[in-house]
Enzyme design. Sequence first.
Site, PDB file in Angstrom:
ATOM      1  N   ASP A 103       0.826  -1.206   0.000  1.00 38.38           N
ATOM      2  CA  ASP A 103       0.000   0.000   0.000  1.00 38.38           C
ATOM      3  C   ASP A 103       0.864   1.261   0.000  1.00 38.38           C
ATOM      4  O   ASP A 103       1.975   1.267   0.526  1.00 38.38           O
ATOM      5  CB  ASP A 103      -0.892  -0.010   1.245  1.00 38.38           C
ATOM      6  CG  ASP A 103      -2.145   0.816   1.066  1.00 38.38           C
ATOM      7  OD1 ASP A 103      -2.404   1.278  -0.065  1.00 38.38           O
ATOM      8  OD2 ASP A 103      -2.880   1.006   2.054  1.00 38.38           O
ATOM      9  N   ASN A 117     -10.342  -2.687  -6.484  1.00 34.30           N
ATOM     10  CA  ASN A 117      -9.536  -1.682  -7.193  1.00 34.30           C
ATOM     11  C   ASN A 117     -10.112  -1.289  -8.544  1.00 34.30           C
ATOM     12  O   ASN A 117      -9.690  -0.287  -9.138  1.00 34.30           O
ATOM     13  CB  ASN A 117      -8.100  -2.174  -7.381  1.00 34.30           C
ATOM     14  CG  ASN A 117      -7.281  -2.166  -6.113  1.00 34.30           C
ATOM     15  OD1 ASN A 117      -6.312  -2.905  -5.981  1.00 34.30           O
ATOM     16  ND2 ASN A 117      -7.665  -1.345  -5.138  1.00 34.30           N
TER      17      ASN A 117
END
EC number: 2.5.1.31
Length: 238
Positions: free
Chosen positions: A14, A62
């Site tokens: 991340d 996503n």
Amino acid sequence: MNHKLPQHIAVVMDGNGRWAESRGLPRVEGHKAGLDSVKKIINCCLEKKISCLSLFAFSSENWSRPVTEVNFLMELFLEALRKEIDDLNQHGIRLKFTGDREPLSQVLQKQMYDAEALTRNNQQLILNVVVNYGGKWDIVTAAKKLIHSVLDGKLACDEINEAVFAQFLDTSGMPEPDLFIRTSGELRISNFFLWQLAYTELYFTDVHWPDFNEHEFELALTSFARRARRFGQISQSE
């Protein structure tokens, strides 16, 4: 280091976008920089003889990102596969892909299949790239497969237990992670390996993924080594 090491490490990489934005760069530059960290951690795993590394490259959630960013990520993934596959193979790395491949382009699916076929017999490290994956999707899909096995007479209801159910998950055949690492300060697992992380040690760091280097990896391993893994039992010191 002489202390104990995890044999399967799972990583949520991340902070690529935030890393880029903090430097006044387009988000895509963060994803490019993140590839360098991937290479560093793969090399660390090889040096320490860690058996399996799972990298959460793209979650099923996503797809809700801007189309331009999603398209760039898919192209970057395809380009990286084409560019790095020979080197990965030469280092004895076995590539596996976990997740729902159907929504991916046919070109990318073929590249993934070819990479798995080429490296199938390698034994130095399993590199499990997790693409278009969600933990809930994995469990639901496994349940559907299990139901079909029962209806087809291949499996009796009384035979179903945790070990049998795990065989229907997309990670079937791989050990459950010993250590979970998430970068960039987020304190959640974000629908990643919901079943598989039941007894995994969790490690969170504020460092963005492009800045996650060999030193940061050592810190995660040191944290893991200091923990007493009880698996629901009482430790010997208690």
